[in-house]
Design a protein around this motif. Structure first.
Motif, mmCIF file in Angstrom:
data_model
loop_
_atom_site.group_PDB
_atom_site.id
_atom_site.type_symbol
_atom_site.label_atom_id
_atom_site.label_comp_id
_atom_site.label_asym_id
_atom_site.label_seq_id
_atom_site.Cartn_x
_atom_site.Cartn_y
_atom_site.Cartn_z
ATOM 1 N N SER A 45 0.950 -1.141 0.108
ATOM 2 C CA SER A 45 0.022 -0.004 0.169
ATOM 3 C C SER A 45 0.888 1.390 0.270
ATOM 4 C CB SER A 45 -1.044 -0.114 1.152
ATOM 5 O OG SER A 45 -0.180 -0.016 2.620
ATOM 6 N N VAL A 46 2.183 1.055 0.386
ATOM 7 C CA VAL A 46 3.038 2.316 0.568
ATOM 8 C C VAL A 46 3.133 3.342 -0.912
ATOM 9 C CG1 VAL A 46 5.297 3.110 0.395
ATOM 10 C CG2 VAL A 46 4.577 1.514 2.300
ATOM 11 N N PRO A 47 3.072 2.774 -2.119
ATOM 12 C CA PRO A 47 3.097 3.676 -3.190
ATOM 13 C C PRO A 47 1.896 4.352 -3.330
ATOM 14 C CG PRO A 47 4.059 1.516 -3.878
ATOM 15 C CD PRO A 47 3.398 1.463 -2.316
ATOM 16 N N LEU A 48 0.915 4.011 -2.919
ATOM 17 C CA LEU A 48 -0.554 4.542 -3.323
ATOM 18 C C LEU A 48 -0.647 5.886 -2.264
ATOM 19 C CD1 LEU A 48 -3.223 4.479 -4.581
ATOM 20 C CD2 LEU A 48 -4.182 3.242 -2.499
ATOM 21 N N TYR A 49 -0.040 5.893 -0.988
ATOM 22 C CA TYR A 49 -0.242 7.034 -0.079
ATOM 23 C C TYR A 49 0.658 8.371 -0.643
ATOM 24 C CZ TYR A 49 -2.190 4.314 3.735
ATOM 25 O OH TYR A 49 -3.197 3.512 4.197
ATOM 26 N N GLY A 50 1.749 8.142 -1.398
ATOM 27 C CA GLY A 50 2.157 9.214 -2.032
ATOM 28 C C GLY A 50 1.442 10.036 -2.897
ATOM 29 N N LYS A 51 0.693 9.294 -3.625
ATOM 30 C CA LYS A 51 -0.529 10.306 -4.546
ATOM 31 C C LYS A 51 -1.549 10.722 -3.650
ATOM 32 C CE LYS A 51 1.283 9.777 -8.894
ATOM 33 N NZ LYS A 51 1.348 10.744 -9.754
ATOM 34 N N LEU A 52 -1.904 9.953 -2.641
ATOM 35 C CA LEU A 52 -3.146 10.507 -1.955
ATOM 36 C C LEU A 52 -2.731 11.601 -1.096
ATOM 37 C CD1 LEU A 52 -4.408 6.963 -0.857
ATOM 38 C CD2 LEU A 52 -5.439 8.705 -2.623
ATOM 39 N N GLY A 53 -1.584 11.621 -0.690
ATOM 40 C CA GLY A 53 -1.035 12.758 0.155
ATOM 41 C C GLY A 53 -0.848 13.979 -0.732
ATOM 42 N N ASP A 54 -0.478 13.847 -1.918
ATOM 43 C CA ASP A 54 -0.363 15.201 -2.766
ATOM 44 C C ASP A 54 -1.872 15.662 -3.245
ATOM 45 O OD1 ASP A 54 2.415 15.146 -2.836
ATOM 46 O OD2 ASP A 54 2.321 13.830 -4.965
ATOM 47 N N LEU A 55 -2.761 14.726 -3.075
ATOM 48 C CA LEU A 55 -4.059 15.193 -3.546
ATOM 49 C C LEU A 55 -4.914 15.642 -2.498
ATOM 50 C CD1 LEU A 55 -6.463 15.348 -5.479
ATOM 51 C CD2 LEU A 55 -6.722 12.862 -5.111
ATOM 52 N N TYR A 56 -4.915 14.976 -1.222
ATOM 53 C CA TYR A 56 -5.773 15.398 -0.016
ATOM 54 C C TYR A 56 -4.956 16.025 1.001
ATOM 55 C CZ TYR A 56 -9.094 12.304 -2.411
ATOM 56 O OH TYR A 56 -9.846 11.937 -3.351
ATOM 57 N N GLY A 57 -3.611 15.857 0.838
ATOM 58 C CA GLY A 57 -2.738 16.783 1.993
ATOM 59 C C GLY A 57 -2.264 15.366 2.812
#
Length: 504
Positions: A45-57
């Motif tokens: 699940s780690v790679p998904l959090y990079g994009k989600l962090g950019d999108l939602y903070g």
């Protein structure tokens, strides 16, 4: 640090309690799944959090990860059978993946690379503390108020981390619009999960040449190939392959994979040596790893301060991998009669090597990429290190099982074991200590000889990492962090407009 403590502590605190959990709930055949489900979920699940962090903070993602982790902990503590614990551990793993990736990306957001080196030691100390405190806490709760508190302890820690993050964490107000590549994420999760299951089960649950293992390896490879094809066509890939054109990211990812496999894989079996071969308790085995933690923390702080002072980071992975390779070779010399002082010296040596290299590669990656790619690059580098650790534990576990199958029949009268498997001997020190003295001595010799192979297998991986570390470029560390724009690129490509510095 509080968020990372949750994830790091949960990787070690369960080891002491597992035999008791299995004894109460049954299901020894599912024991490996308690660990594997957590590793699968947290790594994939780690790679998904990079994009989600950019999108939602990143603050929102950190808070969400804490909530997910705490809910998984509550569910695990309330579990009535092994299947419920396995599912709950997977939920914990999903939260842990976000805690690890998001915490390190936040460090990149708020601290300039030149300043960031000073904080490497603090982050490394979290892992060092959890490696010692985990078995101690697990043993204390298991022997005292019960094993369920191994999970429940995460609730107050999680609430504290959530409150601190909510009240104290101040991040720049920025939102980057993204289209989440869910297909790519699904293919990556499926491919990594299949290959990790193959390495976990191979030689243990199934023979390496069995249809199940072959199918998992072929299916996992096919999914990874489809993932690469998807990333080439996706408008916003979950792990942009263009990052691998960046030499620093490429070298750091390979280093993270190799070091994760060798160091984290081998370190995971030090408690097995201490508890089975030396016959100490789980609590005492945690205390005996203190020299390694001293080496990690002291060298992490030293290298971090020197990086902030000089701006030079390339030398530390080179020296660290060289020292770590010697430390692992020394560990392969451990035997039944090795003194506690000699073991402490070996562990200190290994800890010094790990401390010099653990966080430096992540610092190099964050300094080398554009600020808009910070989250993706950080999660990518973290993913390769986590995946290396997961594969290392699985592969070395298979190697241990294979060598035990060879050594045990030659050193022990198998009928004297009364049907106790090698896995039960590893996970249940009580059953081990109940063996007759002559049988116990043979078991100790068998484990010592088998673990020698495990530690020796890690040496070529670290030597290869030593060679790879020479290719890590030295890029001048940026001294400012931008808000809402591209970063300063001293030593790389210069930006047209100067960034706005953030006061920290």
């Amino acid at each position: 640090m509080l968020g990372m403590l949750l994830a790091a502590l949960d990787q070690t605190v369960l080891a002491t309690a597992l035999p008791t959990i299995v004894g109460e709930l049954g299901g020894l055949e599912n024991l490996s799944w308690v660990l594997t489900s957590y590793l699968l979920a947290s790594t994939a699940s780690v790679p998904l959090y990079g994009k989600l962090g950019d999108l939602y903070g990143r603050k929102v993602m950190l808070q969400s990860s804490i909530i997910l982790f705490v809910l998984g902990s509550i569910a695990a503590g309330m579990s009535q059978d092994m299947n419920q614990i396995i599912v709950s551990r997977a939920v914990q793993g999903l939260g842990a993946g976000g805690l690890m990736a998001t915490s390190q990306a936040i460090i990149g957001d708020i601290l300039a690379p030149r300043e960031r080196g000073r904080y490497i030691g603090y982050l490394a100390s979290v892992f060092a503390f959890s490696s010692v405190a985990g078995p101690l806490i697990g043993g204390f709760f298991t022997d005292g108020i019960g094993w369920r508190w191994v999970f429940y302890i995460n609730v107050p820690l999680g609430l504290l981390a959530f409150v601190v993050a909510t009240r104290v964490l101040k991040l720049p107000k920025r939102r980057v619009e993204h289209r989440i590549d869910f297909l790519g994420a699904g293919l990556l999760v499926g491919g990594v999960s299949a290959i990790l299951l193959a390495t976990t089960w191979g030689g243990n649950e199934y023979a390496w040449g069995s249809t199940t293992i072959t199918g998992l390896l072929v299916g996992g490879s096919a999914l990874i190939a489809l993932f690469i094809a998807q990333e080439l066509r996706a408008s916003e890939p979950i792990l942009p392959l263009t990052l691998f054109k960046n030499r620093t990211f490429m070298v750091s990812s390979v280093l993270g994979l190799l070091l994760g496999m060798a160091l984290f894989g081998a370190i995971a079996f030090i408690p097995v040596y201490l508890q089975v071969v030396k016959g100490v308790s789980a609590t005492e085995s945690g205390l005996r790893t203190v020299p390694m933690m001293v080496g990690i923390v002291s060298m992490s702080i030293f290298s971090g301060r020197m990086i902030s002072k000089t701006g030079q980071y390339r030398i530390y992975p080179i020296v660290g991998t060289a020292i770590a390779s010697v430390g692992l070779f020394l560990l392969s010399r451990l035997g039944v009669e090795t003194s506690v002082w000699l073991l402490s010296l070996y562990l200190l040596f290994l800890g010094i090597g790990v401390g010099l290299v653990m966080q430096v590669t992540l610092l190099a990656v964050q300094n080398a990429v554009d600020f808009k790619d910070m989250g993706t690059a950080t999660s990518g580098a973290t993913f390769f290190r986590s995946m290396g650790g997961a594969f290392g534990v699985a592969l070395f576990g298979s190697a241990l099982a294979n060598r035990l199958d060879y050594h045990l029949p030659r050193l022990v009268d198998i009928s004297a074991l009364q049907g106790i498997s090698a896995q039960e001997l590893t996970s249940s020190p009580e059953r081990l200590r109940a063996l007759p003295p002559e049988v116990l001595e043979g078991v100790r010799q068998a484990f010592a000889s088998s673990l020698e192979t495990v530690f020796l297998l890690a040496v070529p991986l670290v030597v290869l990492a030593f060679i790879v570390s020479w290719f890590l470029p030295q890029v001048t560390l940026r001294e400012r962090v931008p808000v809402g724009g591209a970063p300063t690129r001293e030593g790389a490509e210069a930006d047209a407009a100067p960034p706005v510095p953030v006061e920290v």
